[in-house]
Design a protein around this motif. Structure first.
Motif, PDB file in Angstrom:
ATOM      1  N   ASP B 217       0.830  -1.207   0.000  1.00 44.33           N
ATOM      2  CA  ASP B 217       0.000   0.000   0.000  1.00 44.33           C
ATOM      3  C   ASP B 217       0.864   1.257   0.000  1.00 44.33           C
ATOM      4  O   ASP B 217       0.862   1.999  -0.956  1.00 44.33           O
ATOM      5  N   HIS B 218       1.581   1.476   1.074  1.00 47.24           N
ATOM      6  CA  HIS B 218       2.486   2.628   1.059  1.00 47.24           C
ATOM      7  C   HIS B 218       3.571   2.503   2.126  1.00 47.24           C
ATOM      8  O   HIS B 218       3.451   1.723   3.069  1.00 47.24           O
ATOM      9  N   ILE B 239       5.882   9.988   0.783  1.00 52.41           N
ATOM     10  CA  ILE B 239       5.085   8.763   0.867  1.00 52.41           C
ATOM     11  C   ILE B 239       5.298   7.989  -0.424  1.00 52.41           C
ATOM     12  O   ILE B 239       5.025   8.490  -1.514  1.00 52.41           O
ATOM     13  N   LYS B 241       4.043   5.361  -2.709  1.00 51.92           N
ATOM     14  CA  LYS B 241       2.747   4.714  -2.894  1.00 51.92           C
ATOM     15  C   LYS B 241       2.894   3.520  -3.830  1.00 51.92           C
ATOM     16  O   LYS B 241       3.458   3.639  -4.912  1.00 51.92           O
ATOM     17  N   SER B 242       2.359   2.413  -3.413  1.00 51.03           N
ATOM     18  CA  SER B 242       2.435   1.201  -4.222  1.00 51.03           C
ATOM     19  C   SER B 242       1.312   1.209  -5.251  1.00 51.03           C
ATOM     20  O   SER B 242       0.150   1.318  -4.910  1.00 51.03           O
TER      21      SER B 242
END
Lengths: 335, 563
Positions: B217-218, B239, B241-242
């Motif tokens: 997710d992140h 951040i 982010k995936s």
């Protein structure tokens, strides 16, 4: 002493004992079945070319000794049957092994993805359940109406739509062009978490899976309803002077739903397995993506863990479907 | 993909904002003056691969280095031009400054450490951490590579800011080692790092600290309050982010859901270049796409003493080179975002400027084949004696650009009278191991097309890939990656000599001569040199490309975002 009550009670006890024996027998039968499945899964995984150390091959800093050392550390240098027995022995004692890639415990990796998948698939499950009951009933009651034709056309269309295509289409239309919903993920990053934001992220992935599933479920319920509506007891119910709504809801739907319950029960393992394609498209951090990512890296311990749990759940869901069916339809006897 | 981290000077061609910046200029994104750099804020950066582990010694994927680089630092790092720069060391040890001493066949490298550095948890960083890093690599069976560290006998720490590394032999690429330092006070009592939180939330000395890792997710990196450089980093938070794929990352970048993304395909650039709200950062990288010839008769395993019936002939290999339209491939398939390849090492101090491959000239190719006795048959395909000029090419299945290159080659080579057929394989098979039965490792192929990225120090690449002793065969249990089965005693001598020297100028000359021998023998066709392409929203700045680091995040302390 009320003899009749006593007899009925005895019958109930006998039925319970028969059910208990039946469940027990099915559970015992499941053990060799699950062992067989796990051996097949293990064999298929190992038959796939490549392997966990093949990613290191093109790295000039990784020597052959490094690869041999890693294979030894992972136990990959042992004979395959021994590797399987090692895995099995650890698995049944609750040690599911460690990922070759991240070196984290498999149970922890599954544990952190499971709530996300249950959120997604649970939402799908409820959506499909509610909508299929409503739409399925309506199409059966209004058979050959315009509504029925439109729904029938739509269900066939969605039934034959691949999820990856539908998902991308929804992203393009509702995410990119109309900007109604986010393009992926579970929540907006960097923003404080709130339920509305979470729900907005759920809409498109849930819609993708639900639309495809609704197709088959609506067809199933419609067929079952049509069969029920033509039964004699429906005429009896109407003859008693019951209103049409009550006839449909109490007498028709209740009976038509019995075979449908088994369909629903067979859906339950999906709550664990997740949606391989949809999770991939929407960047949903669930079990489906864990499986996909692990498969691309030949991360055997994770793959075996997921396969073992999902095959167990499928076997259990089948048993559950049979048992529930017997409860709902007293004509079925276990023996 | 692997991490490249390495040595001295290089060319770094950077296209930032469609602007071509030459070798020596510091390649920079739109760089406003210091006064107008906004401070604070969060930036969301899209990754389309999941970092497997943030423990530097477990990680193999570039994306893992991309994330850990914002938190974990090295003793020595490499600037965009390929020069070594001190990071946690105060200076780069060399023979000239007395940091490197040769004693008989042994080598002493003395690192003077930057004083007053603290880990992100506030504990002081000392030479004990350097020593511990070496021990952590050597005691853990799960580390990916021990290259170099296994040649160290002892590390002495006479005081908290001095570490003396005793190599038991002359180890020329010493400056590339200790590319990540891990904290002793955290890991010393951890029996298995893999099972600890450190693989997800590593403690480092860098500008950011990793505070949150939500799988798939992140990952959140927040400002490290103990960072030694004042006023850095500019951002409060990055951040990562995936996202599931490059395509999704591009869509989210266009929609403004992310502020930057990692590693685009060349084909994605033209569309983004048109958008004023997106800026492209392109850096010529060391990654080299090649056509690898098998000089030995194919077999499983191949016997290197028997030459390949077709490719064993140098004239044939030269003709194939002359009939390979590199520029056409670059222009048509890569939208001009690459450079024709010329030598084994394409970038950095070891890249020879004057070693080039002949350019496209199909007419000359025909003459070369005619002169060598390859005569065309009725179907236009040449043969020599009973040997027909028919070859198989293998590349990784599903790679569209490579599949298109194959089509171009079939067409072009047919015109000089050479037949080419395709036998593609999944990358895990084609590029797999000897024991895993990879046809490339075992020598059961004619031509293989793939990419490889030599590090800034070229020694491992040249030695493992081209020396006689590194031809994989039964007798060495498949060791080495000289899959062309090339063997030249003079080449071996030059590379061995270079590896025994720590003087960069001497090594450079020797490697250049060695690379010239490889080209004279046309062991491979260097098709093109890739660029590393990242993209950012136009309101982001401060980033700089660097082909020698994992990714663009090496400059993360200078990133800023204007909201």
């Amino acid at each position: 002493m009320d003899l009749r009550g006593h007899l009925e009670c005895g019958g109930l006890v006998r039925a319970q004992v028969a059910l208990g024996r039946y469940v027990l027998r099915r559970l015992i039968q499941a053990v060799p079945l699950l062992l067989g499945i796990s051996i097949a899964s293990f064999a298929i995984l190992r038959a796939v070319p490549g392997g966990p150390t093949s990613v290191y091959e093109s790295n000039p800093n990784i020597t052959d000794e490094d690869i041999k050392r890693l294979e030894h550390a992972f136990g990959l240098d042992q004979p395959l049957p021994l590797q399987y027995l090692n895995w099995l022995g650890q698995f049944v004692t609750g040690d599911w092994g460690y990922s070759y890639i991240s070196h984290r415990p498999v149970l922890a990796l599954i544990g952190e993805r499971l709530p996300n998948t249950i959120t997604l698939m649970g939402s799908v499950f409820l959506t499909v359940l509610v909508l299929s009951l409503i739409i399925g009933t309506l199409t059966a009651v209004k058979q050959y109406s315009l509504f029925d034709h439109v729904v029938t056309g739509a269900t066939f269309a969605f039934l034959s739509t691949p999820t990856f295509w539908l998902g991308l289409l929804l992203i393009i239309v509702f995410g990119l062009q109309l900007r109604l919903f986010p393009l992926g993920g579970m929540a907006t990053l960097g923003a404080p978490s709130d339920i509305g934001d979470r729900l907005r992220h759920l809409v498109l992935p849930v819609a993708t899976i639900a639309l495809v599933q609704l197709g088959s479920h609506v067809r199933y319920l419609r067929a079952s309803m049509l069969e029920t509506i033509n039964q004699d007891y429906m005429r009896t119910a109407r003859a008693k002077g019951l209103g049409e709504h009550i006839v449909i809801a109490r007498h028709a739907l209740k009976n038509a739903a019995i075979p449908y319950v088994t369909v629903i029960a067979l859906d339950l393992p999906e709550l664990f397995v997740g949606a391989l394609v949809t999770e991939q498209i929407f960047g949903w951090p669930g079990m489906g993506r864990l499986f996909w990512d692990s498969a691309t890296r030949s991360d055997y311990p994770i793959l075996m863990g997921i396969l073992a749990v999902s095959s167990t759940l499928i076997v259990l869901a089948n048993l559950l479907a049979d048992v529930v069916y017997g409860y709902l339809d007293p004509r079925i006897r276990f023996g | 993909m692997r991490r490249t981290r390495p040595l001295a000077r290089a060319i770094a061609l950077v296209v930032g904002v469609g602007l071509l910046v030459g070798a020596c200029a510091a390649p920079a994104a739109p760089a406003p003056s210091a006064s107008e750099q906004p401070r604070g804020g969060a930036l969301v950066f899209a990754l389309w691969q999941e970092p497997e582990s943030l423990y530097p010694f477990y990680a193999t994927q570039t994306v893992s280095g991309l994330v850990s680089d914002v938190a974990v630092e090295a003793l020595i790092r490499v600037d965009p031009d390929g020069n070594y720069l001190p990071q946690l060391a105060r200076e780069v040890p060399t023979l000239q400054n007395g940091g490197v001493k040769l004693e008989g066949g042994r080598m002493l490298v003395t690192y003077r450490l930057t004083p007053d550095v603290r880990w992100s948890d506030g504990t002081p960083f000392t030479s004990a951490d350097v020593k511990f890093t070496w021990q952590a690599i050597m005691r853990d069976p799960k580390v990916v590579s021990r290259e170099g560290y296994d040649k160290i006998d002892e590390i002495e720490t006479p005081d908290p800011v001095t570490a003396v590394v005793r190599y038991r032999e002359v180890y020329a690429p010493y400056a590339t080692r200790f590319d990540a330092i891990v904290p002793k006070h955290i890991l010393e009592n951890v029996a298995d790092v893999g099972k600890s939180d450190f693989v997800r939330l590593p403690i480092g000395t860098g500008p950011f600290k990793i505070t949150e890792f939500v799988a798939a997710d992140h990952i959140t990196a927040e400002r490290n309050p103990n960072y030694r450089i004042k006023d850095r980093p500019l951002l409060d938070k990055i951040i990562f982010k995936s996202v599931p794929s490059r395509e999704v990352a591009v869509a989210q970048l266009k929609a403004g859901e992310v502020d930057g993304m990692w590693l685009l395909l060349e084909a994605q650039v033209p569309e983004l270049e048109k958008l004023p709200e997106i800026k492209i950062l392109s850096v010529l990288a060391a990654r080299l796409e090649r056509l690898e010839f098998n000089l030995a008769k194919p077999g499983n395993p191949a016997d290197p003493s028997v030459p390949h019936p077709v490719l064993g002939d140098l004239a044939m290999r030269r003709a194939l080179l002359l009939a390979t339209p590199k520029q056409q491939v670059i222009d048509k398939l890569l939208f001009g975002k690459a450079k024709p390849g010329n030598s084994v090492i394409a970038l950095g101090w070891a890249a020879p400027k004057d070693v080039v491959q002949e350019s496209y000239d199909p007419q000359k190719a025909r003459q070369v084949l005619d002169a060598a006795g390859w005569t065309p048959g009725a179907d236009g395909i040449r043969s020599k004696g009973a040997v027909r000029a028919s070859l198989r090419i293998s590349t990784t299945t599903g790679d569209r650009i490579r599949e298109q290159v194959e089509q171009i080659l079939i067409d072009e080579w047919r015109q000089i009278g050479v037949e080419l057929t395709i036998r593609n394989l999944p990358s895990s098979v084609l590029l797999g191991t000897w024991s895993g039965g990879s046809p490339k490792a075992r020598g059961d192929f004619d031509i293989a097309m793939f990419a490889s990225t030599p590090g800034l120090d070229p020694h491992a690449h040249l030695s493992l890939g081209y020396q006689c002793r590194n031809i994989p065969q039964e007798s060495n249990r498949g060791a080495g990656s000289n899959h062309s089965r090339f063997c030249d005693p003079q080449f071996d001598r030059l590379v061995d000599e270079a590896g025994a020297s720590v003087d960069q100028e001497t090594r450079k000359q020797l490697y250049a001569r060695a690379q010239r021998i490889v080209n004279e023998n046309v062991v491979k066709i260097w098709v093109y040199n890739n660029s590393r392409i990242d993209a950012f929203r136009a309101n982001v700045g401060g980033y700089r490309g660097n082909p020698w680091t994992s990714a663009v995040t090496w400059s993360a302390e200078d990133w800023f975002v204007r909201r």
